[in-house]
Design a protein around this motif. Structure first.
Motif, PDB file in Angstrom:
ATOM      1  N   VAL A 125       0.839  -1.204   0.000  1.00  0.00           N
ATOM      2  CA  VAL A 125       0.000   0.000   0.000  1.00  0.00           C
ATOM      3  C   VAL A 125       0.873   1.254   0.000  1.00  0.00           C
ATOM      4  O   VAL A 125       0.616   2.200  -0.757  1.00  0.00           O
ATOM      5  CB  VAL A 125      -0.966  -0.010   1.201  1.00  0.00           C
ATOM      6  N   GLN A 126       1.920   1.271   0.818  1.00  0.00           N
ATOM      7  CA  GLN A 126       2.811   2.428   0.866  1.00  0.00           C
ATOM      8  C   GLN A 126       3.484   2.674  -0.483  1.00  0.00           C
ATOM      9  O   GLN A 126       3.577   3.814  -0.944  1.00  0.00           O
ATOM     10  CB  GLN A 126       3.866   2.251   1.955  1.00  0.00           C
ATOM     11  N   ARG A 127       3.949   1.601  -1.130  1.00  0.00           N
ATOM     12  CA  ARG A 127       4.593   1.757  -2.437  1.00  0.00           C
ATOM     13  C   ARG A 127       3.607   2.291  -3.467  1.00  0.00           C
ATOM     14  O   ARG A 127       3.942   3.180  -4.243  1.00  0.00           O
ATOM     15  CB  ARG A 127       5.162   0.423  -2.926  1.00  0.00           C
ATOM     16  N   MET A 128       2.388   1.754  -3.451  1.00  0.00           N
ATOM     17  CA  MET A 128       1.401   2.176  -4.438  1.00  0.00           C
ATOM     18  C   MET A 128       0.938   3.607  -4.184  1.00  0.00           C
ATOM     19  O   MET A 128       0.711   4.367  -5.125  1.00  0.00           O
ATOM     20  CB  MET A 128       0.235   1.196  -4.462  1.00  0.00           C
ATOM     21  N   LEU A 149       5.753   4.129  -8.657  1.00  0.00           N
ATOM     22  CA  LEU A 149       5.926   2.843  -9.327  1.00  0.00           C
ATOM     23  C   LEU A 149       5.531   2.921 -10.792  1.00  0.00           C
ATOM     24  O   LEU A 149       4.552   3.591 -11.148  1.00  0.00           O
ATOM     25  CB  LEU A 149       5.058   1.774  -8.655  1.00  0.00           C
ATOM     26  N   PRO A 150       6.263   2.219 -11.652  1.00  0.00           N
ATOM     27  CA  PRO A 150       5.812   2.111 -13.040  1.00  0.00           C
ATOM     28  C   PRO A 150       4.527   1.276 -13.098  1.00  0.00           C
ATOM     29  O   PRO A 150       4.208   0.527 -12.157  1.00  0.00           O
ATOM     30  CB  PRO A 150       6.965   1.399 -13.743  1.00  0.00           C
ATOM     31  N   LEU A 162       0.723  -2.955 -11.177  1.00  0.00           N
ATOM     32  CA  LEU A 162      -0.169  -4.075 -11.458  1.00  0.00           C
ATOM     33  C   LEU A 162       0.292  -5.333 -10.729  1.00  0.00           C
ATOM     34  O   LEU A 162      -0.514  -6.052 -10.130  1.00  0.00           O
ATOM     35  CB  LEU A 162      -0.250  -4.330 -12.967  1.00  0.00           C
ATOM     36  N   ALA A 163       1.591  -5.590 -10.737  1.00  0.00           N
ATOM     37  CA  ALA A 163       2.127  -6.767 -10.042  1.00  0.00           C
ATOM     38  C   ALA A 163       1.875  -6.654  -8.538  1.00  0.00           C
ATOM     39  O   ALA A 163       1.479  -7.631  -7.895  1.00  0.00           O
ATOM     40  CB  ALA A 163       3.616  -6.918 -10.320  1.00  0.00           C
ATOM     41  N   ASP A 164       2.092  -5.462  -7.973  1.00  0.00           N
ATOM     42  CA  ASP A 164       1.834  -5.264  -6.544  1.00  0.00           C
ATOM     43  C   ASP A 164       0.350  -5.423  -6.230  1.00  0.00           C
ATOM     44  O   ASP A 164      -0.016  -5.985  -5.199  1.00  0.00           O
ATOM     45  CB  ASP A 164       2.310  -3.881  -6.094  1.00  0.00           C
TER      46      ASP A 164
END
Length: 103
Positions: free
Chosen positions: A46-49, A54-55, A60-62
């Motif tokens: 969630v933090q990364r998104m 992010l590309p 999508l992978a996350d």
């Protein structure tokens, strides 16, 4: 936060109830070792998104990994709830204060 370790694709770790969860149902890594590790990994996703850095492909992978982790957590919780129901049926009886005083 702790991150779950990756296992070999053939490994199938046991979940909280002791039953095997197929690792193939969780993309980008194996099933988490515990419910707490799964939640930790979800928080990281969630933090990364939310960072927006992010590309698209990684987002999508996350997202897929997060959805799989949520399904795994729900299944684990459901199995634990069933165990609690079984324990309550066998061990817990309504408390009657009158019976306790007579003993």
């Amino acid at each position: 936060m702790a991150k779950s370790s990756n296992r070999a694709s053939g490994d199938s770790p046991a979940d909280a109830s002791g039953t095997d969860v197929p690792a193939a149902s969780l993309p980008q890594g194996a099933a988490p070792e515990s419910f707490e590790l799964a939640l930790g990994e979800l928080e990281q996703i969630v933090q990364r998104m939310e960072s927006g850095a992010l590309p698209l492909e990684q987002s999508l992978a996350d997202y897929r990994r997060g959805a799989a982790l949520i399904a795994w957590c729900r299944k684990s919780l459901s199995e634990v709830q069933q165990q609690v129901r079984i324990l309550e049926a066998d061990l817990l009886r309504p408390f009657d204060a009158g019976e306790a005083e007579e003993s």
